[in-house]
Design an enzyme around this catalytic site. Structure first.
Site, PDB file in Angstrom:
ATOM      1  N   GLU A 145     105.701 -32.522  23.935  1.00  0.00           N
ATOM      2  CA  GLU A 145     105.647 -31.813  22.656  1.00  0.00           C
ATOM      3  C   GLU A 145     104.242 -31.814  22.058  1.00  0.00           C
ATOM      4  O   GLU A 145     103.912 -30.959  21.242  1.00  0.00           O
ATOM      5  CB  GLU A 145     106.635 -32.429  21.664  1.00  0.00           C
ATOM      6  CG  GLU A 145     108.093 -32.303  22.067  1.00  0.00           C
ATOM      7  CD  GLU A 145     108.603 -30.879  22.009  1.00  0.00           C
ATOM      8  OE1 GLU A 145     107.934 -30.035  21.373  1.00  0.00           O
ATOM      9  OE2 GLU A 145     109.658 -30.598  22.591  1.00  0.00           O
ATOM     10  N   GLU A 194      99.020 -30.994  19.235  1.00  0.00           N
ATOM     11  CA  GLU A 194      99.311 -31.666  17.966  1.00  0.00           C
ATOM     12  C   GLU A 194      99.623 -33.138  18.237  1.00  0.00           C
ATOM     13  O   GLU A 194     100.704 -33.471  18.717  1.00  0.00           O
ATOM     14  CB  GLU A 194     100.493 -30.984  17.268  1.00  0.00           C
ATOM     15  CG  GLU A 194     100.230 -29.541  16.861  1.00  0.00           C
ATOM     16  CD  GLU A 194     101.429 -28.902  16.198  1.00  0.00           C
ATOM     17  OE1 GLU A 194     101.586 -29.040  14.967  1.00  0.00           O
ATOM     18  OE2 GLU A 194     102.233 -28.281  16.912  1.00  0.00           O
ATOM     19  N   LYS A 216     102.851 -34.858  16.520  1.00  0.00           N
ATOM     20  CA  LYS A 216     104.158 -34.212  16.641  1.00  0.00           C
ATOM     21  C   LYS A 216     105.177 -35.196  17.213  1.00  0.00           C
ATOM     22  O   LYS A 216     104.917 -35.843  18.229  1.00  0.00           O
ATOM     23  CB  LYS A 216     104.056 -32.967  17.520  1.00  0.00           C
ATOM     24  CG  LYS A 216     105.266 -32.064  17.408  1.00  0.00           C
ATOM     25  CD  LYS A 216     104.996 -30.699  17.976  1.00  0.00           C
ATOM     26  CE  LYS A 216     106.167 -29.781  17.722  1.00  0.00           C
ATOM     27  NZ  LYS A 216     105.965 -28.448  18.298  1.00  0.00           N
ATOM     28  N   GLU A 257     108.028 -17.843  20.021  1.00  0.00           N
ATOM     29  CA  GLU A 257     107.394 -18.976  20.697  1.00  0.00           C
ATOM     30  C   GLU A 257     107.647 -18.873  22.195  1.00  0.00           C
ATOM     31  O   GLU A 257     108.753 -18.540  22.623  1.00  0.00           O
ATOM     32  CB  GLU A 257     107.950 -20.325  20.225  1.00  0.00           C
ATOM     33  CG  GLU A 257     107.614 -20.754  18.827  1.00  0.00           C
ATOM     34  CD  GLU A 257     108.165 -22.152  18.514  1.00  0.00           C
ATOM     35  OE1 GLU A 257     108.578 -22.876  19.458  1.00  0.00           O
ATOM     36  OE2 GLU A 257     108.188 -22.527  17.326  1.00  0.00           O
TER      37      GLU A 257
END
Length: 430
Positions: free
Chosen positions: A354, A345, A348, A289
């Site tokens: 995030e 997202e 999340k 990541e």
């Protein structure tokens, strides 16, 4: 090498008979040397993470079509979603899949449970779906549940044995991703001082590294210059240094004399140093990541669209360069890298940032423009893994043409052995 020359009559020019076989062999040896260098230094590949903590994402088939249209041929998922694995069939996109954290304990305690998981989540999709890696859990060693730490390696071994029984152990790797905070925070800078947390080093990380080496697997690492930049609050880490910027003066490692122009390389080398302290300089690091948020709260320093675009664009240029630059401690070593992440997202948990690491919005429009090719152009049919070499079939490491090399060698030899015979006689090799 033996160069045979016939006797030359002074003043009568060159009537020398040159063995074209010798010239041909010299050219051939040079080409073989360059070809070996090309093979020894492969281009890195770029993939993406595909998380699904959202309620507005496109279908699995649409996601695969998006990956293919963007020349993305590697994807990492956080489970073994059957619908997505089926959608990947015959797409040309390879996948790294994950055993969820909650299954680790049962798989660690029972080889039969490992076999059940492989039978249910791997075998039904082969060979049409290209599964390359099974990741066991996510950031287990620094996660919220420390009881999983002693279960991690037994689970990995049971899964590996199940793959071996199925004849797949050489085709599919077993590994696990780590957060950067597996490093001791007191020894993460300079990079040469990098060491794993004392509570993990000998008891957990040493046998884990041994297993990865024995099974020819890779060490997976989540690398986020953004979070180091944010935590530093601009005191010691410049934005340019975190973004691979060209104006960064960089930082020196006083122990090695190596100079670092970007934070990504410094973080990588801190982990290389930590592995070396446990006698493992033999393992490849795959960046599982890395990314930069495009939006955040008021106190999320640097979380902007422009910075996200700059980071991802410069990351691709850095990773896909051919020959690969590697890092100061590991020059020339290709670093396969997975960008976090494919979509924003919306569900999340955590801070606003995030939810904003995506390259695309859920409607599949780009958050920022990022091209998965070396030169930044759109090149249909050129995947991330082969883009760096697609125009190098006849070029060497410095970009010159191998056919040009042949021509130059022929000219040099002709000049040396034919036009200047007196020189060639003095320097003939016997």
């Amino acid at each position: 090498m033996r160069v045979e020359l016939r006797e030359i009559s002074p003043g009568r020019g060159s009537n020398m008979a040159i063995s074209m076989g010798v010239i041909s062999r010299m050219i051939l040896y040079s080409l073989i040397f360059i070809a070996n260098r090309e093979a020894a230094v492969g281009a890195a590949s770029i993939g993406v993470n595909y998380g699904r903590i959202a309620d507005n994402l496109p279908s699995s088939n649409q996601v695969v079509q998006l990956l293919v249209s963007q020349n993305i041929d590697k994807v990492k998922i956080y489970d073994a979603n059957a619908e997505f694995l089926q959608a990947l069939a015959n797409s040309g996109v390879s996948v790294m899949m994950m055993v969820p954290n909650e299954l680790i304990q049962s798989i660690a305690s029972s080889p039969s449970q490992a076999q059940v998981w492989i039978n249910s989540n791997v075998l039904p999709y082969l060979p049409n779906t290209k599964i390359t890696t099974i990741m066991v859990g996510n950031e287990i060693l620094t996660g919220a549940d420390p009881t999983l730490i002693p279960q991690l390696l037994p689970a990995m071994k049971n899964l590996y044995n199940s793959l071996e029984a199925a004849g797949l152990a050489q085709r599919i790797k077993i590994t696990t991703p780590h957060a950067l905070n597996v490093l001791d925070p007191n020894s993460s800078f300079p990079p040469s001082s990098g060491a794993f947390q004392p509570s993990l080093a000998s008891s957990v990380m040493q046998p884990l590294l041994d297993f990865l080496a024995q099974t020819q697997s890779v060490f997976m690492l989540d690398v986020y210059p953004y979070f180091a930049y944010k935590a530093d609050n601009g005191q010691h880490i410049s934005l340019d240094y975190a973004l691979f910027g060209t104006n960064s003066t960089g930082q020196d490692d006083p122990n090695t004399g190596l100079h670092y122009f970007n934070l990504f390389d410094a973080q990588m080398d801190a982990v290389y140093s930590a592995m070396s302290k446990l006698n493992h300089s033999d393992l490849q690091i795959v960046v599982s990541e890395t990314g930069w948020p495009s939006a955040g709260a008021a106190d999320d320093l640097g979380a902007t669209l422009d910075n996200a675009a700059a980071y991802n664009r410069n990351l691709l240029r850095h990773v896909l360069a051919n020959p690969p630059p590697g890092t100061p401690l590991k020059p020339g070593v290709a670093i396969d890298t997975y960008i976090f992440e494919l979509f924003n997202e919306d569900l999340k948990p955590g801070d606003l940032i995030e939810k904003n690491f995506g390259l695309f919005y859920p409607n599949m429009t780009k958050v920022t423009y990022v091209s998965f090719s070396v030169d930044g152009s759109t090149s249909p049919g050129i995947s991330a893994s082969n883009a760096a070499s697609s125009n190098k079939r006849l070029t060497g490491h410095n970009g010159f043409c191998l056919l040009c090399l042949v021509w130059c060698m022929e000219q040099i030899l002709w000049n040396y052995l034919v036009l200047r015979p007196e020189e060639s006689v003095r320097h003939a090799i016997h």
